[in-house]
Write a protein that holds these residues in place. Structure first.
Motif, short mmCIF file in Angstrom:
data_model
loop_
_atom_site.label_atom_id
_atom_site.label_comp_id
_atom_site.label_asym_id
_atom_site.label_seq_id
_atom_site.Cartn_x
_atom_site.Cartn_y
_atom_site.Cartn_z
N ASP A 120 -11.16 -14.09 5.61
CA ASP A 120 -10.02 -13.10 4.91
C ASP A 120 -9.94 -13.44 2.83
N LEU A 121 -9.59 -12.36 2.70
CA LEU A 121 -8.83 -11.94 1.31
C LEU A 121 -6.92 -11.54 1.50
N ARG A 122 -6.29 -12.32 0.34
CA ARG A 122 -4.57 -12.06 0.25
C ARG A 122 -4.65 -11.37 -0.79
N LEU A 123 -3.88 -10.86 -0.97
CA LEU A 123 -3.65 -9.83 -1.58
C LEU A 123 -2.27 -8.92 -1.86
N LYS A 124 -1.34 -9.51 -2.88
CA LYS A 124 0.19 -8.87 -3.36
C LYS A 124 0.40 -7.54 -4.48
N VAL A 125 0.63 -6.30 -3.64
CA VAL A 125 1.22 -5.04 -4.30
C VAL A 125 2.94 -5.30 -4.41
N GLU A 221 -10.45 0.43 -2.34
CA GLU A 221 -9.60 0.94 -2.63
C GLU A 221 -8.83 0.74 -1.46
N ILE A 222 -7.58 0.27 -1.26
CA ILE A 222 -6.27 0.31 -0.48
C ILE A 222 -5.14 1.69 -0.02
N ASN A 223 -5.32 2.23 0.39
CA ASN A 223 -4.47 2.82 1.41
C ASN A 223 -3.34 2.46 2.17
N ILE A 224 -2.02 2.52 0.98
CA ILE A 224 -0.89 2.02 1.59
C ILE A 224 -0.04 3.13 2.75
N PRO A 225 0.88 2.83 3.85
CA PRO A 225 1.30 4.68 4.43
C PRO A 225 2.69 4.80 4.05
N ALA A 226 3.18 5.79 3.48
CA ALA A 226 4.48 5.71 3.70
C ALA A 226 5.46 5.27 4.78
N GLY A 227 6.43 4.46 4.40
CA GLY A 227 7.52 3.88 4.71
C GLY A 227 7.65 2.69 5.24
N VAL A 228 6.21 2.15 4.75
CA VAL A 228 6.19 0.24 4.59
C VAL A 228 7.88 -0.67 3.73
N ASP A 251 -11.68 -10.18 6.12
CA ASP A 251 -10.80 -8.13 6.31
C ASP A 251 -9.77 -8.86 4.60
N ILE A 252 -8.84 -7.64 3.60
CA ILE A 252 -7.90 -7.95 3.65
C ILE A 252 -7.04 -7.13 3.67
N GLN A 253 -5.75 -8.64 3.62
CA GLN A 253 -4.28 -8.88 4.31
C GLN A 253 -3.42 -8.66 2.78
N VAL A 254 -2.72 -7.64 2.41
CA VAL A 254 -2.12 -6.73 2.25
C VAL A 254 -0.49 -7.15 1.95
N PHE A 255 0.25 -7.73 1.50
CA PHE A 255 1.37 -8.21 1.31
C PHE A 255 2.26 -6.85 0.34
N ILE A 256 3.26 -6.97 0.90
CA ILE A 256 4.22 -6.21 0.59
C ILE A 256 5.56 -6.40 0.02
N GLU A 257 5.32 -5.62 -1.46
CA GLU A 257 6.29 -6.25 -2.31
C GLU A 257 7.52 -5.07 -2.45
N GLU A 258 8.72 -4.90 -2.54
CA GLU A 258 9.47 -4.07 -2.88
C GLU A 258 9.96 -4.07 -3.97
N GLU A 259 10.43 -3.17 -5.23
CA GLU A 259 10.49 -3.38 -6.29
C GLU A 259 11.52 -2.63 -5.94
N GLU A 260 12.73 -2.83 -6.80
CA GLU A 260 14.76 -2.67 -6.55
C GLU A 260 14.44 -1.50 -7.47
N ASN A 261 15.54 0.04 -6.72
CA ASN A 261 15.57 0.79 -6.92
C ASN A 261 16.52 1.12 -7.98
N ASP A 262 16.62 1.67 -8.80
CA ASP A 262 18.22 2.21 -10.01
C ASP A 262 18.94 3.42 -8.92
N THR A 263 18.88 4.39 -8.43
CA THR A 263 19.26 5.23 -7.81
C THR A 263 19.83 5.45 -6.60
#
Length: 380
Positions: A120-125, A221-228, A251-263
């Motif tokens: 497997d491979l690992r990615l961060k997004v 091409e990786i489809n990331i569902p809404a709400g992660v 497989d490819i395991q995509v690890f989710i990181e979330e940016e801060e939002n100003d609003t």
């Protein structure tokens, strides 16, 4: 398409079942519905695949924990099993779980040679809150093992033929017999000569050395569902490293990181927005516009005399639930604050001083008690 059954129900075990109980239950069901015992029986084949998918999830502690928490089709993308058994052929399933059956499946069935599975491979997004709200498709250029262009994955030079492995006689496994205090014991392992494939290559490919893979790049091409959310993992089946000698892709395991939002501030599926009102609007009431995560503006009514700290909840204006987590959307929670200017002109100061003399601007007893109670609760 038939609705999936609960994995525990498929194997006939309780949710607190041990690893040994899960393994035993899977072996019993798989032997019962094994294709060698049920030739041409499509229903038996589907039950065999269903059991394999359930076992893939429940025997893996990490996948099992995610399944217990989120159910089907969660953030792993396409199922927590890492594969959908109904879409796989039988050889792939045997290659992944065949070792659970020991020397054979009963009824004269022979163990099938294994296919090599790529790693497997690992990615961060990193995703913005707006991307999380709608879902997004990301493209990555990934360095990985790909099928050898020279031998097309066979590992053999052109014109070279395979030979049945003489060590395991094509079975892919070897049996060891040892003497113990309980008598003669037999154990099985992967054949070291052919690595479980059941055959050996006479003339190995000079380009890949007989592995059938080479280093290369692929745009995935990786489809990331809404709400992660931060820390979730989206699993992309079959896009990892290619297995040796036309084996199974990892497989490819995509690890989710979330940016801060100003609003907005995120609270699970709810969004929190801090609304700063000017004093006249807070006192007189009116209509103001607030932003939404979709980028549009929403008008809301402000009651006259609204107090700082007041919250308004706009149903369904938050983030969607990730598929498999739940249903619907979260809310948009509006926290009201009132702006007090730091400096005043002479005319403004005179106006405020006049208001200061009015009892109406000093606050009634109930309001004072309410503020005191909030202050007291804050420190308790």
């Amino acid at each position: 398409m038939a609705q999936k059954r609960d994995y525990y129900e498929v194997l006939g075990v309780a949710k607190g079942a041990t690893e040994d109980e899960i393994k035993k239950a899977y072996r019993t069901i798989a032997i019962k519905y094994h294709p060698d015992r049920n030739p041409g029986d499509k229903e038996a084949e589907e039950k065999f695949k269903e059991a394999a998918e359930a076992y893939d999830v429940l025997h893996d502690p990490k996948k099992r924990q995610q399944y217990d928490q989120f159910g089907f089709n969660g953030p792993m993308g396409g199922g927590f099993g890492g594969f959908n058994a109904t879409s796989m052929n039988m050889d792939d399933i045997f290659s992944m779980f065949g070792d659970i059956f020991g020397g054979g499946f009963g009824g004269g069935g022979q163990r099938r040679p294994q296919k090599h599975r790529g790693s497997d491979l690992r990615l961060k997004v990193r995703l913005s809150l707006n991307e999380i709200a709608t879902g997004v498709t990301k493209k990555f250029k990934v360095r990985k093992d790909i099928t050898c262009a020279h031998c097309h994955g066979s590992g053999a030079e052109a014109g070279s033929s395979d030979e049945i492995c003489q060590t395991c006689h094509g079975s892919g496994v070897i049996t060891h017999t040892t003497q113990s205090i309980f008598g003669m014991m037999q154990t099985q392992g992967v054949c070291p000569t052919c690595n479980g494939t059941g055959h050996v290559i006479k003339d190995k490919c000079k380009h890949c050395g007989g592995t059938g893979v080479e280093k290369g790049e692929e745009v995935v091409e990786i489809n990331i569902p809404a709400g992660v959310a931060e820390g979730m993992v989206v699993n992309v089946p079959g896009k990892g490293n290619t297995g040796h000698n036309n084996g199974i892709n990892g497989d490819i395991q995509v690890f989710i990181e979330e940016e801060e939002n100003d609003t907005f501030v995120r609270d699970e599926n709810d969004l929190i927005y801090n609304l700063l009102l000017d004093f006249p609007t807070a006192a007189l009431g009116g209509e103001v516009e607030i932003p939404t995560i979709e980028g549009t503006k929403l008008k809301i009514k402000i009651e006259n005399g609204i107090q700082p700290g007041k919250t308004m909840r706009l149903r369904g204006k938050g983030l969607p639930a990730v598929q498999g987590y739940g249903r619907g959307r979260g809310d948009l929670v509006v926290n009201v604050s009132v702006y007090v200017p730091k400096t005043l002109s002479r005319e403004e100061k005179e106006m405020v001083e006049k208001l200061q003399q009015s009892d109406n601007f000093k606050g009634d007893a109930d309001t004072k008690r309410s503020i005191f109670q909030k202050f007291k609760n804050y420190f308790n």
